[in-house]
Design an enzyme around this catalytic site. Structure first.
Site, PDB file in Angstrom:
ATOM      1  CE1 TYR A   1     -13.506   4.939  -7.032  1.00  0.00           C
ATOM      2  CE2 TYR A   1     -15.900   5.015  -7.275  1.00  0.00           C
ATOM      3  CZ  TYR A   1     -14.752   4.370  -6.837  1.00  0.00           C
ATOM      4  OH  TYR A   1     -14.852   3.154  -6.203  1.00  0.00           O
TER       5      TYR A   1
ATOM      6  CB  THR B   1     -17.207   0.551  -7.634  1.00  0.00           C
ATOM      7  OG1 THR B   1     -18.369   1.334  -7.379  1.00  0.00           O
ATOM      8  CG2 THR B   1     -16.484   1.193  -8.814  1.00  0.00           C
ATOM      9  CG  ASP B   2     -22.577   0.240  -6.856  1.00  0.00           C
ATOM     10  OD1 ASP B   2     -21.645   1.060  -6.739  1.00  0.00           O
ATOM     11  OD2 ASP B   2     -23.566   0.242  -6.077  1.00  0.00           O
ATOM     12  CD  GLU B   3     -19.660   5.375  -7.222  1.00  0.00           C
ATOM     13  OE1 GLU B   3     -19.370   6.341  -7.937  1.00  0.00           O
ATOM     14  OE2 GLU B   3     -19.566   5.384  -5.986  1.00  0.00           O
TER      15      GLU B   3
ATOM     16  CE  LYS C   1     -12.391   0.724  -8.697  1.00  0.00           C
ATOM     17  NZ  LYS C   1     -11.288  -0.012  -8.004  1.00  0.00           N
TER      18      LYS C   1
ATOM     19  CG  ASP D   1      -2.048   0.962   1.170  1.00  0.00           C
ATOM     20  OD1 ASP D   1      -3.210   0.509   1.178  1.00  0.00           O
ATOM     21  OD2 ASP D   1      -1.789   2.192   1.104  1.00  0.00           O
TER      22      ASP D   1
ATOM     23  CD  GLU E   1      -6.078   8.667  -4.717  1.00  0.00           C
ATOM     24  OE1 GLU E   1      -6.876   9.253  -3.962  1.00  0.00           O
ATOM     25  OE2 GLU E   1      -4.870   8.528  -4.458  1.00  0.00           O
TER      26      GLU E   1
ATOM     27  CB  ALA F   1      -4.181  -0.111  -4.782  1.00  0.00           C
TER      28      ALA F   1
HETATM   29  N1  NAD Z   1     -15.982   2.155  -0.340  1.00  0.00           N
HETATM   30  C1  NAD Z   1     -16.943   1.673  -1.114  1.00  0.00           C
HETATM   31  O1  NAD Z   1     -18.123   1.925  -0.896  1.00  0.00           O
HETATM   32  C2  NAD Z   1     -16.587   0.781  -2.290  1.00  0.00           C
HETATM   33  C3  NAD Z   1     -17.635   0.117  -2.953  1.00  0.00           C
HETATM   34  C4  NAD Z   1     -17.314  -0.746  -4.013  1.00  0.00           C
HETATM   35  C5  NAD Z   1     -16.000  -0.910  -4.386  1.00  0.00           C
HETATM   36  N2  NAD Z   1     -15.002  -0.234  -3.738  1.00  0.00           N
HETATM   37  C6  NAD Z   1     -13.629  -0.458  -4.177  1.00  0.00           C
HETATM   38  O2  NAD Z   1     -12.950  -1.113  -3.121  1.00  0.00           O
HETATM   39  C7  NAD Z   1     -11.573  -0.731  -3.109  1.00  0.00           C
HETATM   40  C8  NAD Z   1     -11.189  -0.233  -1.721  1.00  0.00           C
HETATM   41  O3  NAD Z   1     -12.020   0.850  -1.368  1.00  0.00           O
HETATM   42  P1  NAD Z   1     -11.942   1.515   0.090  1.00  0.00           P
HETATM   43  O4  NAD Z   1     -13.248   2.149   0.345  1.00  0.00           O
HETATM   44  O5  NAD Z   1     -11.385   0.556   1.035  1.00  0.00           O
HETATM   45  O6  NAD Z   1     -10.887   2.659  -0.198  1.00  0.00           O
HETATM   46  P2  NAD Z   1      -9.906   3.493   0.759  1.00  0.00           P
HETATM   47  O7  NAD Z   1      -9.823   4.838   0.134  1.00  0.00           O
HETATM   48  O8  NAD Z   1     -10.297   3.366   2.182  1.00  0.00           O
HETATM   49  O9  NAD Z   1      -8.508   2.721   0.593  1.00  0.00           O
HETATM   50  C9  NAD Z   1      -7.768   2.736  -0.577  1.00  0.00           C
HETATM   51  C10 NAD Z   1      -6.388   2.211  -0.242  1.00  0.00           C
HETATM   52  O10 NAD Z   1      -5.611   2.164  -1.450  1.00  0.00           O
HETATM   53  C11 NAD Z   1      -4.332   2.721  -1.177  1.00  0.00           C
HETATM   54  N3  NAD Z   1      -3.818   3.257  -2.449  1.00  0.00           N
HETATM   55  C12 NAD Z   1      -4.318   4.289  -3.175  1.00  0.00           C
HETATM   56  N4  NAD Z   1      -3.568   4.484  -4.278  1.00  0.00           N
HETATM   57  C13 NAD Z   1      -2.598   3.550  -4.253  1.00  0.00           C
HETATM   58  C14 NAD Z   1      -1.535   3.237  -5.130  1.00  0.00           C
HETATM   59  N5  NAD Z   1      -1.331   3.945  -6.239  1.00  0.00           N
HETATM   60  N6  NAD Z   1      -0.718   2.207  -4.806  1.00  0.00           N
HETATM   61  C15 NAD Z   1      -0.911   1.477  -3.670  1.00  0.00           C
HETATM   62  N7  NAD Z   1      -1.905   1.749  -2.802  1.00  0.00           N
HETATM   63  C16 NAD Z   1      -2.735   2.773  -3.092  1.00  0.00           C
HETATM   64  C17 NAD Z   1      -4.574   3.779  -0.139  1.00  0.00           C
HETATM   65  O11 NAD Z   1      -3.390   4.123   0.574  1.00  0.00           O
HETATM   66  C18 NAD Z   1      -5.623   3.099   0.732  1.00  0.00           C
HETATM   67  O12 NAD Z   1      -5.013   2.304   1.730  1.00  0.00           O
HETATM   68  C19 NAD Z   1     -11.412   0.322  -4.202  1.00  0.00           C
HETATM   69  O13 NAD Z   1     -10.907  -0.318  -5.356  1.00  0.00           O
HETATM   70  C20 NAD Z   1     -12.834   0.799  -4.459  1.00  0.00           C
HETATM   71  O14 NAD Z   1     -13.000   1.251  -5.775  1.00  0.00           O
HETATM   72  C21 NAD Z   1     -15.259   0.612  -2.690  1.00  0.00           C
END
Ligand code: NAD
Length: 335
Positions: A147, A123-125, A151, A32, A83, A81
Protein backbone atom coordinates in the site's frame (compact mmCIF):
# COMPACT_ATOMS: atom_id res chain seq x y z
CA UNK A 1 -14.03 26.29 -8.06
CA UNK A 2 -15.06 23.43 -10.32
CA UNK A 3 -13.48 20.24 -9.04
CA UNK A 4 -13.16 16.70 -10.30
CA UNK A 5 -12.91 14.66 -7.10
CA UNK A 6 -11.58 11.20 -7.92
CA UNK A 7 -12.35 8.54 -5.32
CA UNK A 8 -14.99 10.88 -3.88
CA UNK A 9 -17.41 8.05 -3.03
CA UNK A 10 -15.04 6.75 -0.35
CA UNK A 11 -14.65 7.77 3.27
CA UNK A 12 -12.50 10.93 3.08
CA UNK A 13 -13.34 11.88 -0.52
CA UNK A 14 -17.07 12.03 0.29
CA UNK A 15 -16.34 14.15 3.38
CA UNK A 16 -14.34 16.52 1.17
CA UNK A 17 -17.09 16.61 -1.51
CA UNK A 18 -19.75 17.50 1.09
CA UNK A 19 -17.54 20.22 2.53
CA UNK A 20 -16.72 21.78 -0.83
CA UNK A 21 -20.31 21.81 -2.14
CA UNK A 22 -22.17 22.68 1.04
CA UNK A 23 -19.66 24.96 2.80
CA UNK A 24 -17.70 26.50 -0.08
CA UNK A 25 -20.26 26.53 -2.90
CA UNK A 26 -17.90 24.68 -5.26
CA UNK A 27 -19.14 22.63 -8.17
CA UNK A 28 -18.00 19.04 -7.57
CA UNK A 29 -18.03 16.07 -9.91
CA UNK A 30 -17.20 12.87 -8.07
CA UNK A 31 -15.49 10.38 -10.38
CA UNK A 32 -15.27 6.96 -8.72
CA UNK A 33 -14.91 3.33 -9.78
CA UNK A 34 -17.09 2.17 -6.86
CA UNK A 35 -14.84 -0.58 -5.56
CA UNK A 36 -16.02 -2.45 -2.45
CA UNK A 37 -15.06 0.71 -0.47
CA UNK A 38 -16.82 3.24 -2.68
CA UNK A 39 -20.54 3.86 -2.05
CA UNK A 40 -22.93 6.34 -3.59
CA UNK A 41 -24.75 6.28 -0.22
CA UNK A 42 -21.81 8.30 1.12
CA UNK A 43 -22.90 11.16 -1.15
CA UNK A 44 -26.60 11.09 -0.29
CA UNK A 45 -26.40 14.55 1.30
CA UNK A 46 -25.49 15.95 -2.14
CA UNK A 47 -27.99 14.02 -4.21
CA UNK A 48 -30.07 16.42 -6.33
CA UNK A 49 -27.82 19.40 -5.46
CA UNK A 50 -27.16 21.62 -8.49
CA UNK A 51 -23.45 21.81 -7.62
CA UNK A 52 -22.93 18.06 -7.66
CA UNK A 53 -22.69 15.21 -10.17
CA UNK A 54 -21.58 11.61 -9.81
CA UNK A 55 -19.80 9.73 -12.61
CA UNK A 56 -18.87 6.08 -12.33
CA UNK A 57 -15.39 5.62 -13.76
CA UNK A 58 -11.91 4.31 -12.99
CA UNK A 59 -8.96 6.70 -12.94
CA UNK A 60 -6.99 4.26 -15.11
CA UNK A 61 -9.76 4.38 -17.76
CA UNK A 62 -8.46 7.22 -19.96
CA UNK A 63 -11.47 7.18 -22.31
CA UNK A 64 -14.19 7.62 -19.64
CA UNK A 65 -12.00 10.17 -17.89
CA UNK A 66 -11.59 12.20 -21.11
CA UNK A 67 -15.35 12.28 -21.73
CA UNK A 68 -15.97 13.39 -18.13
CA UNK A 69 -13.34 16.14 -18.30
CA UNK A 70 -14.76 17.34 -21.61
CA UNK A 71 -18.27 17.52 -20.13
CA UNK A 72 -17.31 19.06 -16.79
CA UNK A 73 -14.28 21.23 -17.64
CA UNK A 74 -13.05 21.44 -14.02
CA UNK A 75 -10.38 23.86 -12.76
CA UNK A 76 -8.65 21.15 -10.75
CA UNK A 77 -8.43 17.41 -10.16
CA UNK A 78 -8.27 16.25 -6.55
CA UNK A 79 -7.24 12.61 -6.39
CA UNK A 80 -8.42 10.49 -3.45
CA UNK A 81 -8.89 7.35 -5.57
CA UNK A 82 -6.92 4.53 -4.03
CA UNK A 83 -6.96 1.07 -2.60
CA UNK A 84 -6.52 1.94 1.05
CA UNK A 85 -6.30 -1.11 3.25
CA UNK A 86 -2.79 -2.30 4.16
CA UNK A 87 -3.98 -5.85 4.97
CA UNK A 88 -5.56 -6.20 1.53
CA UNK A 89 -2.34 -4.87 -0.08
CA UNK A 90 -0.42 -7.68 1.61
CA UNK A 91 -2.91 -10.35 0.45
CA UNK A 92 -3.57 -8.94 -3.06
CA UNK A 93 -1.20 -6.15 -4.18
CA UNK A 94 -2.38 -6.20 -7.80
CA UNK A 95 -5.12 -3.54 -7.59
CA UNK A 96 -2.81 -1.26 -5.58
CA UNK A 97 -0.24 -1.19 -8.37
CA UNK A 98 -2.91 -0.64 -11.04
CA UNK A 99 -4.74 2.18 -9.27
CA UNK A 100 -1.78 3.99 -7.67
CA UNK A 101 0.74 3.67 -10.51
CA UNK A 102 -1.29 3.43 -13.72
CA UNK A 103 -4.30 5.37 -12.43
CA UNK A 104 -2.21 8.31 -11.17
CA UNK A 105 -0.30 8.38 -14.47
CA UNK A 106 -3.54 8.52 -16.51
CA UNK A 107 -4.85 11.38 -14.33
CA UNK A 108 -1.60 13.31 -14.61
CA UNK A 109 -1.57 12.97 -18.39
CA UNK A 110 -5.17 14.21 -18.57
CA UNK A 111 -4.28 17.16 -16.31
CA UNK A 112 -1.22 17.96 -18.45
CA UNK A 113 -3.20 17.89 -21.69
CA UNK A 114 -5.77 20.33 -20.29
CA UNK A 115 -3.41 22.39 -18.05
CA UNK A 116 -5.39 21.62 -14.87
CA UNK A 117 -4.37 22.07 -11.24
CA UNK A 118 -3.75 18.69 -9.63
CA UNK A 119 -3.79 17.73 -5.95
CA UNK A 120 -2.66 14.27 -4.86
CA UNK A 121 -4.02 12.98 -1.57
CA UNK A 122 -1.35 10.96 0.17
CA UNK A 123 -0.47 9.40 3.49
CA UNK A 124 2.03 9.54 6.38
CA UNK A 125 2.75 5.87 5.62
CA UNK A 126 5.11 6.95 2.80
CA UNK A 127 7.64 7.96 5.51
CA UNK A 128 7.49 4.57 7.24
CA UNK A 129 7.76 4.09 11.00
CA UNK A 130 9.41 6.53 13.45
CA UNK A 131 10.24 5.60 17.06
CA UNK A 132 10.73 9.09 18.44
CA UNK A 133 10.24 12.53 16.92
CA UNK A 134 8.09 13.41 13.97
CA UNK A 135 8.29 13.43 10.17
CA UNK A 136 8.53 16.64 8.20
CA UNK A 137 8.01 16.98 4.44
CA UNK A 138 11.82 16.72 4.06
CA UNK A 139 12.05 13.31 5.78
CA UNK A 140 13.20 10.41 3.60
CA UNK A 141 10.54 8.12 2.17
CA UNK A 142 10.64 4.59 3.61
CA UNK A 143 7.36 2.84 2.79
CA UNK A 144 7.03 -0.68 4.12
CA UNK A 145 3.84 -2.24 2.68
CA UNK A 146 2.62 -2.65 -0.90
CA UNK A 147 0.00 0.00 0.00
CA UNK A 148 2.50 2.62 1.14
CA UNK A 149 5.10 1.71 -1.53
CA UNK A 150 2.62 2.25 -4.36
CA UNK A 151 1.33 5.47 -2.73
CA UNK A 152 4.97 6.64 -2.56
CA UNK A 153 5.44 5.80 -6.23
CA UNK A 154 2.36 7.88 -7.07
CA UNK A 155 3.71 10.85 -5.06
CA UNK A 156 7.05 10.68 -6.89
CA UNK A 157 5.31 10.54 -10.26
CA UNK A 158 3.23 13.60 -9.31
CA UNK A 159 6.40 15.49 -8.33
CA UNK A 160 8.07 14.47 -11.60
CA UNK A 161 5.20 16.09 -13.55
CA UNK A 162 5.88 19.35 -11.71
CA UNK A 163 9.63 19.24 -12.36
CA UNK A 164 9.47 17.91 -15.92
CA UNK A 165 6.34 19.49 -17.37
CA UNK A 166 5.60 22.33 -14.96
CA UNK A 167 2.21 20.78 -14.09
CA UNK A 168 0.71 22.82 -11.20
CA UNK A 169 0.60 20.11 -8.53
CA UNK A 170 0.47 19.90 -4.74
CA UNK A 171 0.52 16.86 -2.46
CA UNK A 172 -1.22 16.62 0.92
CA UNK A 173 -0.20 13.75 3.24
CA UNK A 174 -2.55 12.91 6.07
CA UNK A 175 -2.12 10.86 9.21
CA UNK A 176 -4.59 8.12 10.27
CA UNK A 177 -8.14 9.35 9.62
CA UNK A 178 -11.30 8.44 11.53
CA UNK A 179 -14.91 9.63 11.52
CA UNK A 180 -18.31 8.78 10.01
CA UNK A 181 -18.59 6.80 6.73
CA UNK A 182 -15.35 4.82 7.19
CA UNK A 183 -15.52 1.28 5.82
CA UNK A 184 -15.46 -1.10 8.80
CA UNK A 185 -12.30 -2.98 7.81
CA UNK A 186 -10.30 -0.13 9.41
CA UNK A 187 -9.38 -0.20 13.10
CA UNK A 188 -11.86 2.28 14.61
CA UNK A 189 -15.11 1.33 12.81
CA UNK A 190 -14.18 -2.37 13.02
CA UNK A 191 -13.81 -2.13 16.80
CA UNK A 192 -16.94 0.04 17.20
CA UNK A 193 -19.18 -2.34 15.24
CA UNK A 194 -17.71 -5.47 16.84
CA UNK A 195 -18.13 -3.92 20.29
CA UNK A 196 -21.77 -3.00 19.53
CA UNK A 197 -22.41 -6.59 18.38
CA UNK A 198 -20.50 -8.34 21.19
CA UNK A 199 -18.02 -9.76 18.65
CA UNK A 200 -14.37 -10.29 19.69
CA UNK A 201 -12.09 -7.25 19.24
CA UNK A 202 -9.01 -8.53 17.35
CA UNK A 203 -5.93 -6.46 18.29
CA UNK A 204 -2.79 -7.04 16.21
CA UNK A 205 0.25 -8.13 18.28
CA UNK A 206 0.73 -6.22 21.53
CA UNK A 207 -1.50 -3.35 20.30
CA UNK A 208 1.21 -0.79 21.09
CA UNK A 209 1.37 0.58 17.54
CA UNK A 210 1.00 4.35 17.84
CA UNK A 211 -1.01 6.39 15.33
CA UNK A 212 -1.50 10.12 14.91
CA UNK A 213 -5.30 10.40 14.64
CA UNK A 214 -6.96 13.08 12.51
CA UNK A 215 -10.69 13.55 12.00
CA UNK A 216 -11.63 13.21 8.30
CA UNK A 217 -13.31 16.63 8.43
CA UNK A 218 -10.00 18.18 9.55
CA UNK A 219 -8.00 16.35 6.88
CA UNK A 220 -10.52 17.42 4.23
CA UNK A 221 -10.19 21.04 5.37
CA UNK A 222 -6.41 20.72 5.12
CA UNK A 223 -6.72 19.43 1.54
CA UNK A 224 -9.02 22.32 0.61
CA UNK A 225 -6.58 24.72 2.25
CA UNK A 226 -3.62 23.33 0.32
CA UNK A 227 -5.63 23.51 -2.89
CA UNK A 228 -6.42 27.18 -2.28
CA UNK A 229 -3.22 28.42 -0.64
CA UNK A 230 -0.48 25.81 -1.18
CA UNK A 231 2.64 26.61 -3.15
CA UNK A 232 2.83 24.68 -6.40
CA UNK A 233 5.20 21.71 -6.42
CA UNK A 234 5.11 21.48 -2.61
CA UNK A 235 4.17 18.70 -0.19
CA UNK A 236 2.12 19.48 2.94
CA UNK A 237 1.71 17.12 5.90
CA UNK A 238 -1.55 17.24 7.84
CA UNK A 239 -1.36 15.33 11.11
CA UNK A 240 -4.00 15.15 13.80
CA UNK A 241 -3.63 16.75 17.23
CA UNK A 242 -3.42 13.47 19.18
CA UNK A 243 -1.31 10.32 19.15
CA UNK A 244 -2.67 7.15 20.64
CA UNK A 245 -1.65 3.47 20.82
CA UNK A 246 -4.12 1.08 19.15
CA UNK A 247 -4.68 -0.69 22.46
CA UNK A 248 -5.73 2.58 24.12
CA UNK A 249 -8.08 3.35 21.23
CA UNK A 250 -9.71 -0.08 21.67
CA UNK A 251 -10.02 0.43 25.45
CA UNK A 252 -11.70 3.81 24.89
CA UNK A 253 -14.16 2.18 22.44
CA UNK A 254 -14.93 -0.58 24.96
CA UNK A 255 -15.64 2.06 27.59
CA UNK A 256 -17.76 4.32 25.36
CA UNK A 257 -19.85 1.46 23.91
CA UNK A 258 -20.29 -0.24 27.30
CA UNK A 259 -18.86 -3.50 25.87
CA UNK A 260 -16.93 -6.00 27.97
CA UNK A 261 -13.09 -5.77 28.10
CA UNK A 262 -13.08 -9.56 27.83
CA UNK A 263 -13.92 -9.15 24.13
CA UNK A 264 -10.36 -7.88 23.51
CA UNK A 265 -8.32 -10.60 21.84
CA UNK A 266 -4.68 -10.33 20.74
CA UNK A 267 -4.15 -11.87 17.30
CA UNK A 268 -1.03 -12.51 15.17
CA UNK A 269 0.50 -9.18 14.16
CA UNK A 270 0.35 -7.84 10.59
CA UNK A 271 3.61 -8.69 8.73
CA UNK A 272 5.97 -5.67 8.73
CA UNK A 273 3.55 -3.69 10.92
CA UNK A 274 4.88 -0.12 11.40
CA UNK A 275 5.19 0.76 15.11
CA UNK A 276 4.60 4.47 15.08
CA UNK A 277 3.58 7.21 12.65
CA UNK A 278 3.91 10.87 13.52
CA UNK A 279 3.60 13.94 11.32
CA UNK A 280 4.72 17.51 11.81
CA UNK A 281 2.07 19.84 10.35
CA UNK A 282 4.01 23.10 10.80
CA UNK A 283 4.06 23.83 7.08
CA UNK A 284 0.29 23.59 6.53
CA UNK A 285 -0.32 25.44 9.82
CA UNK A 286 1.78 28.28 8.42
CA UNK A 287 -0.81 28.47 5.62
CA UNK A 288 -3.50 29.03 8.25
CA UNK A 289 -4.94 25.52 8.79
CA UNK A 290 -5.52 24.11 12.29
CA UNK A 291 -7.14 20.81 13.26
CA UNK A 292 -10.42 21.49 15.07
CA UNK A 293 -11.37 18.09 16.48
CA UNK A 294 -9.58 16.50 19.44
CA UNK A 295 -9.52 12.71 19.43
CA UNK A 296 -11.53 12.20 22.62
CA UNK A 297 -14.46 14.27 21.34
CA UNK A 298 -14.19 13.01 17.72
CA UNK A 299 -14.15 9.37 18.80
CA UNK A 300 -17.24 9.75 21.00
CA UNK A 301 -19.09 11.48 18.13
CA UNK A 302 -17.97 8.79 15.68
CA UNK A 303 -19.32 6.05 17.96
CA UNK A 304 -22.64 7.93 18.18
CA UNK A 305 -22.74 8.17 14.38
CA UNK A 306 -22.29 4.40 13.95
CA UNK A 307 -24.94 3.76 16.63
CA UNK A 308 -27.39 6.02 14.79
CA UNK A 309 -26.64 4.94 11.21
CA UNK A 310 -27.33 1.24 11.08
CA UNK A 311 -28.87 1.77 7.61
CA UNK A 312 -25.41 2.78 6.41
CA UNK A 313 -23.40 -0.12 7.81
CA UNK A 314 -25.96 -2.96 7.82
CA UNK A 315 -25.57 -3.73 4.06
CA UNK A 316 -21.77 -3.78 4.47
CA UNK A 317 -21.85 -6.12 7.43
CA UNK A 318 -23.90 -8.60 5.46
CA UNK A 319 -21.93 -8.56 2.19
CA UNK A 320 -18.35 -8.86 0.84
CA UNK A 321 -17.02 -7.65 4.18
CA UNK A 322 -18.05 -10.88 5.93
CA UNK A 323 -15.95 -13.01 3.57
CA UNK A 324 -13.03 -10.59 3.91
CA UNK A 325 -13.31 -10.68 7.70
CA UNK A 326 -13.27 -14.46 7.82
CA UNK A 327 -10.22 -14.62 5.51
CA UNK A 328 -8.36 -12.00 7.51
CA UNK A 329 -9.18 -13.06 11.07
CA UNK A 330 -9.84 -16.78 10.55
CA UNK A 331 -13.29 -16.58 12.17
CA UNK A 332 -16.75 -15.42 11.21
CA UNK A 333 -18.55 -12.45 12.74
CA UNK A 334 -21.36 -13.58 15.01
CA UNK A 335 -23.97 -11.10 13.86
N1 NAD B 1 -7.98 6.49 5.65
C1 NAD B 1 -6.87 7.04 6.12
O1 NAD B 1 -6.54 6.92 7.30
C2 NAD B 1 -5.97 7.84 5.19
C3 NAD B 1 -4.92 8.58 5.77
C4 NAD B 1 -4.12 9.36 4.92
C5 NAD B 1 -4.36 9.37 3.57
N2 NAD B 1 -5.37 8.62 3.03
C6 NAD B 1 -5.57 8.68 1.59
O2 NAD B 1 -6.83 9.30 1.37
C7 NAD B 1 -7.43 8.78 0.18
C8 NAD B 1 -8.85 8.30 0.50
O3 NAD B 1 -8.79 7.33 1.52
P1 NAD B 1 -10.13 6.72 2.16
O4 NAD B 1 -9.79 6.23 3.51
O5 NAD B 1 -11.23 7.65 1.96
O6 NAD B 1 -10.32 5.46 1.22
P2 NAD B 1 -11.60 4.56 0.85
O7 NAD B 1 -11.06 3.19 0.66
O8 NAD B 1 -12.71 4.79 1.80
O9 NAD B 1 -12.07 5.18 -0.56
C9 NAD B 1 -11.34 5.04 -1.72
C10 NAD B 1 -12.25 5.42 -2.87
O10 NAD B 1 -11.50 5.34 -4.10
C11 NAD B 1 -12.30 4.66 -5.06
N3 NAD B 1 -11.37 4.02 -6.01
C12 NAD B 1 -10.49 3.02 -5.76
N4 NAD B 1 -9.82 2.70 -6.89
C13 NAD B 1 -10.28 3.53 -7.85
C14 NAD B 1 -9.96 3.69 -9.22
N5 NAD B 1 -9.04 2.92 -9.80
N6 NAD B 1 -10.61 4.64 -9.92
C15 NAD B 1 -11.56 5.43 -9.34
N7 NAD B 1 -11.90 5.31 -8.04
C16 NAD B 1 -11.27 4.36 -7.31
C17 NAD B 1 -13.12 3.68 -4.27
O11 NAD B 1 -14.27 3.24 -4.98
C18 NAD B 1 -13.45 4.50 -3.03
O12 NAD B 1 -14.62 5.27 -3.23
C19 NAD B 1 -6.51 7.67 -0.32
O13 NAD B 1 -5.70 8.21 -1.34
C20 NAD B 1 -5.66 7.34 0.90
O14 NAD B 1 -4.39 6.85 0.53
C21 NAD B 1 -6.19 7.85 3.81
Amino acid sequence: MKLLVCGGAGFIGSTFARQRVLEHGDRVTVYDKLTYAGREENLQALSGHAGFRFVKGAIEDAATLAVTLEEERPDAIVNFAAETHVDRSIAEPDAFVRTHALGTYVLLEAARERELRYLQVSTDEVYGSIEVGTFTEESPLHPSSPYSATKTGADLLVQSYFHTYGLPVTICRGSNNYGPYQYPEKLIPLMILNALHGDPLPVYGDGMQVRNWIHAADFSRAIGHVLEHGELGEVYNAGGPDEEANMDVVRRIVELTGASESLIEHVVDRPGHDRRYSLSSEKVRALGWEPQVRFEQGLAETIDWYRENEDWWRPIRSGEYLAYYERQYGRALQS
